[in-house]
Design a protein around this motif. Structure first.
Motif, PDB file in Angstrom:
ATOM      1  N   TYR A 304      53.149  50.774  28.884  1.00  0.00           N
ATOM      2  CA  TYR A 304      52.296  49.720  28.340  1.00  0.00           C
ATOM      3  C   TYR A 304      52.832  48.359  28.768  1.00  0.00           C
ATOM      4  CZ  TYR A 304      49.526  52.862  25.484  1.00  0.00           C
ATOM      5  OH  TYR A 304      48.654  53.832  25.081  1.00  0.00           O
ATOM      6  N   TRP A 305      51.911  47.434  29.052  1.00  0.00           N
ATOM      7  CA  TRP A 305      52.307  46.086  29.423  1.00  0.00           C
ATOM      8  C   TRP A 305      53.108  45.443  28.287  1.00  0.00           C
ATOM      9  CZ3 TRP A 305      51.720  45.020  34.348  1.00  0.00           C
ATOM     10  CH2 TRP A 305      50.627  45.533  35.065  1.00  0.00           C
ATOM     11  N   LEU A 306      54.068  44.619  28.668  1.00  0.00           N
ATOM     12  CA  LEU A 306      54.824  43.875  27.662  1.00  0.00           C
ATOM     13  C   LEU A 306      53.887  42.997  26.829  1.00  0.00           C
ATOM     14  CD1 LEU A 306      57.473  42.864  26.413  1.00  0.00           C
ATOM     15  CD2 LEU A 306      57.672  41.236  28.313  1.00  0.00           C
ATOM     16  N   SER A 310      54.180  42.861  20.156  1.00  0.00           N
ATOM     17  CA  SER A 310      54.065  41.744  19.219  1.00  0.00           C
ATOM     18  C   SER A 310      54.705  40.500  19.829  1.00  0.00           C
ATOM     19  CB  SER A 310      54.766  42.091  17.903  1.00  0.00           C
ATOM     20  OG  SER A 310      56.164  42.172  18.102  1.00  0.00           O
ATOM     21  N   PRO A 311      54.276  39.299  19.416  1.00  0.00           N
ATOM     22  CA  PRO A 311      54.881  38.062  19.949  1.00  0.00           C
ATOM     23  C   PRO A 311      56.396  38.025  19.782  1.00  0.00           C
ATOM     24  CG  PRO A 311      52.864  37.560  18.770  1.00  0.00           C
ATOM     25  CD  PRO A 311      53.137  39.012  18.530  1.00  0.00           C
ATOM     26  N   ALA A 316      61.737  38.228  22.534  1.00  0.00           N
ATOM     27  CA  ALA A 316      63.070  38.803  22.683  1.00  0.00           C
ATOM     28  C   ALA A 316      63.266  39.383  24.082  1.00  0.00           C
ATOM     29  CB  ALA A 316      63.292  39.879  21.626  1.00  0.00           C
ATOM     30  N   THR A 317      62.242  40.044  24.606  1.00  0.00           N
ATOM     31  CA  THR A 317      62.340  40.645  25.942  1.00  0.00           C
ATOM     32  C   THR A 317      62.417  39.569  27.017  1.00  0.00           C
ATOM     33  OG1 THR A 317      61.071  42.562  25.180  1.00  0.00           O
ATOM     34  CG2 THR A 317      61.260  42.244  27.560  1.00  0.00           C
ATOM     35  N   SER A 412      57.319  58.534  31.574  1.00  0.00           N
ATOM     36  CA  SER A 412      56.538  57.446  30.996  1.00  0.00           C
ATOM     37  C   SER A 412      56.798  57.355  29.508  1.00  0.00           C
ATOM     38  CB  SER A 412      55.045  57.682  31.236  1.00  0.00           C
ATOM     39  OG  SER A 412      54.795  57.761  32.612  1.00  0.00           O
ATOM     40  N   GLU A 413      57.075  56.145  29.040  1.00  0.00           N
ATOM     41  CA  GLU A 413      57.335  55.951  27.623  1.00  0.00           C
ATOM     42  C   GLU A 413      56.310  54.966  27.081  1.00  0.00           C
ATOM     43  OE1 GLU A 413      61.297  54.708  27.145  1.00  0.00           O
ATOM     44  OE2 GLU A 413      62.168  56.592  27.869  1.00  0.00           O
ATOM     45  N   ARG A 414      55.816  55.263  25.916  1.00  0.00           N
ATOM     46  CA  ARG A 414      54.812  54.407  25.316  1.00  0.00           C
ATOM     47  C   ARG A 414      55.471  53.310  24.493  1.00  0.00           C
ATOM     48  NH1 ARG A 414      49.490  55.928  21.722  1.00  0.00           N
ATOM     49  NH2 ARG A 414      48.959  53.801  21.150  1.00  0.00           N
ATOM     50  N   SER A 415      55.007  52.078  24.702  1.00  0.00           N
ATOM     51  CA  SER A 415      55.428  50.967  23.865  1.00  0.00           C
ATOM     52  C   SER A 415      54.330  50.717  22.862  1.00  0.00           C
ATOM     53  CB  SER A 415      55.639  49.713  24.711  1.00  0.00           C
ATOM     54  OG  SER A 415      56.615  49.954  25.710  1.00  0.00           O
ATOM     55  N   ASN A 416      54.666  50.478  21.621  1.00  0.00           N
ATOM     56  CA  ASN A 416      53.658  50.259  20.593  1.00  0.00           C
ATOM     57  C   ASN A 416      53.046  48.881  20.751  1.00  0.00           C
ATOM     58  OD1 ASN A 416      54.068  52.735  19.292  1.00  0.00           O
ATOM     59  ND2 ASN A 416      55.887  51.938  18.268  1.00  0.00           N
TER      60      ASN A 416
END
Length: 417
Positions: A304-306, A310-311, A316-317, A412-416
């Motif tokens: 998933y796109w960064l 959440s903002p 942080a990233t 592949s890992e899912r980002s929430n």
């Protein structure tokens, strides 16, 4: 039982004496399964009776299909390396350790584990190419089981789960991730030219060079360069974030219908394409496009796109990734397309215009992208579902892009979002 490669290496060092000598050179050879590779190794050992060459290879009984094949194969090879080094400590002379790597084994992982042994040093990663079979392998999208059938050979040195995997993806990984390419079979200048374009860093060896072992006079392996030798990687680095015929970039998404139409007339001169794709119909997911030869198009979800986080998580990233922060778009975040192309003929500005015609117009940017014609699978993953099964269940076989194939999604890992 799964074993940690580092544990194997460390325990072996404790058990062996503390005497140190010049590290034993290691050559790791990879190639597609078949009889020719084993024949070349036997000839190599036979032609050099005065050199003590220990060949390590074979294929273990993987047993339970739920076992991690990479773990089992890596430990299978490391166990043999460990036994060989123990024999060397007891006085068995050894000049060269030659590892015949199983086809599906991740050689990057293997070389990292081998480097844990103080007594050995990887000298080179060699990819063996059968010139008589290369054209059929490079121009078709068949699986390993289909390849064995076409060659009238019984499956060998490959797991049952890997038989259904596409040959092309394995072949291109081997070509792009090596120091030396050893050509077997009848001389073919066209094959030589393709290999040189795909991996300009690799030294190409003819059969006589290979048999003389002249290449062992130099150390080719470099963990920072060996697995980053692909021409498409060089194209991305040399373009300096600008759009060129060899590297297309866009901060607008592709229209799925128009991109699919372009795939249908993809230039045959393009040997290789690789990169990240932003597709309007898949706005949450970053997709990887990997094209090999005239018939192999592979799409897989990269994650998933960064920008879907959440903002707070975004901030942080970005603080820990200044390079990403420098390219961050105020509206679309990290969403972008970046694809490199390797061609046997010069690409022109017309190719850039063809790609630009596939991105959304000003008017389309304001529309509901979910209503666009979408011949691609959704790639959406449900929590708790098998990734591959989830994706396959949502494919529309009647409208999928030309030669669209689904590859291993286990990384592949899912980002929430």
């Amino acid at each position: 039982m799964r074993r940690n490669p580092k544990v194997i290496a460390i325990s072996s060092l404790i058990q062996r004496s503390q005497r140190r000598r010049r590290p034993i050179p290691v050559v790791v050879e990879q190639g597609l399964p078949g009889s020719r590779m084993s024949e070349s190794l036997h000839k190599l050992v036979r032609d050099h009776p005065r050199i003590s060459i220990q060949v390590i290879g074979g294929f273990p009984d993987l047993g339970d299909e739920n076992t991690c094949n990479q773990c089992a194969l890596t430990n299978f090879i490391l166990d043999q390396v460990d036994s060989t080094l123990n024999a060397a400590e007891l006085g068995v002379h050894l000049d060269l350790l030659w590892i015949n790597s199983p086809t599906e084994l991740d050689v990057t992982r293997l070389t990292q584990a081998i480097e844990e042994f103080d007594e050995v040093r990887v000298r080179a990663v060699v990819t063996s190419i059968d010139q008589n079979r290369f054209t059929s392998d490079f121009t078709s999208d068949r699986s390993f089981s289909e390849r064995f059938r076409d060659l009238n050979e019984s499956p060998r040195e490959i797991s049952r789960t890997a038989l259904d995997q596409p040959v092309l993806e394995n072949l291109i990984d081997q070509i792009e991730g090596c120091d030396l390419i050893y050509l077997q079979g009848d001389q073919n200048e066209a094959v030589n030219a393709i290999l040189a374009r795909l991996n300009p860093r690799a030294q190409i060896l003819a059969a006589e060079d290979f048999r003389r072992l002249d290449f062992l006079k130099g150390a080719f392996f470099d963990k920072e360069k060996t697995y980053r030798s692909a021409a498409w990687q060089n194209a991305i680095q040399s373009s300096h974030r600008e759009t060129t015929p060899e590297c297309f970039r866009s901060r607008r998404p592709f229209h799925p219908g128009r991109l699919n139409a372009l795939i249908e007339r993809w230039p045959e001169s393009i040997l290789r394409s690789y990169g990240t794709v932003w597709l309007a119909s898949h706005n949450q997911l970053s997709l990887t496009l990997s094209q090999v030869g005239p018939s192999g198009f592979f799409f897989s979800p990269e994650g998933y796109w960064l920008a879907t986080l959440s903002p707070l998580d975004q901030q942080a990233t970005l603080q820990n990734n200044p390079e990403l922060k420098a390219t961050w778009d105020p509206r679309h975040g990290d969403r972008m397309t970046e694809i490199a192309f390797v061609s046997d003929q010069p690409l022109t500005e017309a190719w850039i215009r063809d790609l630009e015609a596939c991105v959304l117009t000003d008017f389309e940017m304001r529309l509901d992208w979910r209503k666009f014609e979408n011949p691609f699978p959704t790639f959406e993953l449900e929590e708790g579902d098998s990734e591959e099964n989830s994706i396959r269940s949502e494919m529309d076989e009647n409208t999928s892009p030309r030669h669209l194939q689904l590859v291993d999604f286990s990384q592949s890992e899912r980002s929430n979002p």
